[in-house]
Design an enzyme around this catalytic site. Structure first.
Site, PDB file in Angstrom:
ATOM      1  N   LYS A 192      -9.212  -1.295   0.193  1.00 40.12           N
ATOM      2  CA  LYS A 192      -8.699   0.003  -0.085  1.00 40.12           C
ATOM      3  C   LYS A 192      -9.622   1.108   0.150  1.00 40.12           C
ATOM      4  CE  LYS A 192      -8.269   1.443  -4.866  1.00 40.12           C
ATOM      5  NZ  LYS A 192      -8.244   1.021  -6.208  1.00 40.12           N
ATOM      6  N   LYS A 245      -4.424  -0.392   1.520  1.00 42.68           N
ATOM      7  CA  LYS A 245      -3.960   0.716   0.638  1.00 42.68           C
ATOM      8  C   LYS A 245      -4.806   1.944   1.185  1.00 42.68           C
ATOM      9  CE  LYS A 245      -4.422   2.052  -4.050  1.00 42.68           C
ATOM     10  NZ  LYS A 245      -4.500   1.311  -5.549  1.00 42.68           N
TER      11      LYS A 245
HETATM   12  C1  PBG Z   1      -8.191   2.021  -9.376  1.00 37.10           C
HETATM   13  C2  PBG Z   1      -6.801   2.080  -8.545  1.00 37.10           C
HETATM   14  C3  PBG Z   1      -6.348   3.162  -7.864  1.00 37.10           C
HETATM   15  C4  PBG Z   1      -5.022   3.082  -7.542  1.00 37.10           C
HETATM   16  C5  PBG Z   1      -4.793   1.979  -8.383  1.00 37.10           C
HETATM   17  N1  PBG Z   1      -5.486   1.326  -8.881  1.00 37.10           N
HETATM   18  C6  PBG Z   1      -7.043   4.236  -7.101  1.00 37.10           C
HETATM   19  C7  PBG Z   1      -8.214   4.859  -7.734  1.00 37.10           C
HETATM   20  O1  PBG Z   1      -8.184   5.609  -8.492  1.00 37.10           O
HETATM   21  O2  PBG Z   1      -9.397   4.757  -7.017  1.00 37.10           O
HETATM   22  C8  PBG Z   1      -4.017   4.326  -6.797  1.00 37.10           C
HETATM   23  C9  PBG Z   1      -2.650   4.040  -6.739  1.00 37.10           C
HETATM   24  C10 PBG Z   1      -1.972   4.881  -6.559  1.00 37.10           C
HETATM   25  O3  PBG Z   1      -2.502   6.240  -6.057  1.00 37.10           O
HETATM   26  O4  PBG Z   1      -0.710   4.745  -6.440  1.00 37.10           O
HETATM   27  N2  PBG Z   1      -8.408   0.843  -9.623  1.00 37.10           N
HETATM   28 ZN    ZN Z   2     -10.473   1.160 -10.559  1.00 41.21          ZN
END
Ligand code: PBG
Ligand code: ZN
Length: 324
Positions: A192, A245
């Site tokens: 991620k 992601k």
């Molecule tokens: C954090 C989290 C994020 C997303 C899902 N869970 C990103 C973040 O704030 O760092 C992003 C999902 C999206 O943008 O669709 N745990």
């Molecule tokens: Zn988070």
């Protein structure tokens, strides 16, 4: 003589028969935002077409997911109460736990994935416990384990840790097994990136960090070898599947990871990607249906077994109609 690859493009049925990439609703995962309260279905301004549901109104959207035969739903909780250690996240009566119980009661056959993280639940908005002004990786692990166990207890089929702490998969696997949840799967966000494409999600979930950023725990967008290493580590720790992601901007990463691992790989086409497509379509600059379909095809072609996308319900409908 001219050698003619074009012949394979001659008719729709030949194009379909010789297609290298085929998609089905079962590969799609639909993210759903659930906020505490009753009788709520509210718009998310930064994500046109997406809504926040309270646990009691959730069946409205789950019914559509079941009807369109999608693979799973992925739940994000938005609690009323936030504190330093995100205690609502591991409350057995928390918003996500309520939502999972409702989903499994109303639609037992629908696969439910719980997002395991702390940022929606902490007062500071970070994905872990803060010690001396920064996120403390090791102190966070026991909290993530508690969240996962609580979600498993409420009936989640799969838990998906999105925190990016090192060792999270081993910590969660150990805790699940110790509590008897040996069959609860772990779908880890192994790869991620610290991405600007998460903006609309943070508005939707109220999870923006109140200070600093997430660059000390999410990945550097310049790195791809590190992605393979992250994926291998999470798999060694017991991840049943992994997530890369964001989606479209990271197809090279998806491909590299796919070539190196042997578990199912999911691509998460994130909120910013969705909102860009919606915005351009609303201006009449791009055709929404066509770009949504082409994006899904591209992600599948790059090697995704599973696609997590806010377009999941529409895409499944197109697939069932034979249009995708
Ligand atoms: C954090 C989290 C994020 C997303 C899902 N869970 C990103 C973040 O704030 O760092 C992003 C999902 C999206 O943008 O669709 N745990
Ligand atoms: Zn988070």
């Amino acid at each position: 003589m001219i050698i003619r690859p074009r012949r394979l493009r001659k008719t729709a049925s030949i194009r379909a028969m010789t297609s290298e990439t085929r998609l089905s609703p079962s590969m799609l995962v639909y993210p759903v935002f659930i906020r505490e309260g009753k009788n709520i279905i509210e718009d998310i301004p930064a994500m046109p077409g997406q809504k926040r549901y309270s646990p009691d109104t959730l069946p409205v959207i789950l019914e559509r997911a079941v009807r369109n035969r999608i693979g799973a739903v992925l739940f994000f909780g938005i609690p009323e109460h936030k504190d330093e250690c995100g205690s609502s996240a591991y409350d057995d009566d928390g918003v996500i736990q309520q939502a999972v119980r409702t989903a499994k009661r109303e639609f037992p056959e629908l696969t439910v994935i719980g997002d395991v993280c702390m940022c929606e639940y902490t007062s500071h908005g970070h994905c872990g416990i803060i010690r001396n002004g920064t996120v403390d990786n090791d102190a966070t692990l026991e909290y993530l384990a508690r969240i996962a166990v609580s979600q498993a207890r409420s009936g989640a089929d799969i838990v998906a840790p999105s925190d990016m702490m090192d060792g999270h998969t081993a910590a969660i696997r150990g805790a699940l097994d110790a509590e008897g949840f040996t069959d609860t799967l772990i779908c880890s966000y192994a790869v991620k990136y610290a991405s600007a494409f998460y903006g609309p999600f943070r508005e939707a979930a109220g999870s923006a960090p109140s200070f600093g950023d997430r660059k000390s725990y999410q990945m550097n967008p310049r790195n791809v070898r590190e992605a393979v290493r992250e994926a291998e580590l999470d798999i060694a720790e017991g991840a049943d599947m992994i997530i890369v992601k964001p989606g479209l901007p990271y197809l090279d990463v998806l491909r590299a990871v796919r070539e190196r691992v042997n578990v199912p790989v999911a691509s998460y086409c994130v909120s910013g990607e969705y909102s860009m497509m919606k915005a351009a379509a609303s201006m009449g600059w791009l055709n929404e249906k066509n770009i949504a379909c082409e994006s899904a095809i591209s992600i599948a072609r790059a090697g995704a077994d599973i696609i997590i996308t806010y377009f999941a319900l529409e895409l499944a409908e197109y697939m069932l109609n034979g249009e995708l």
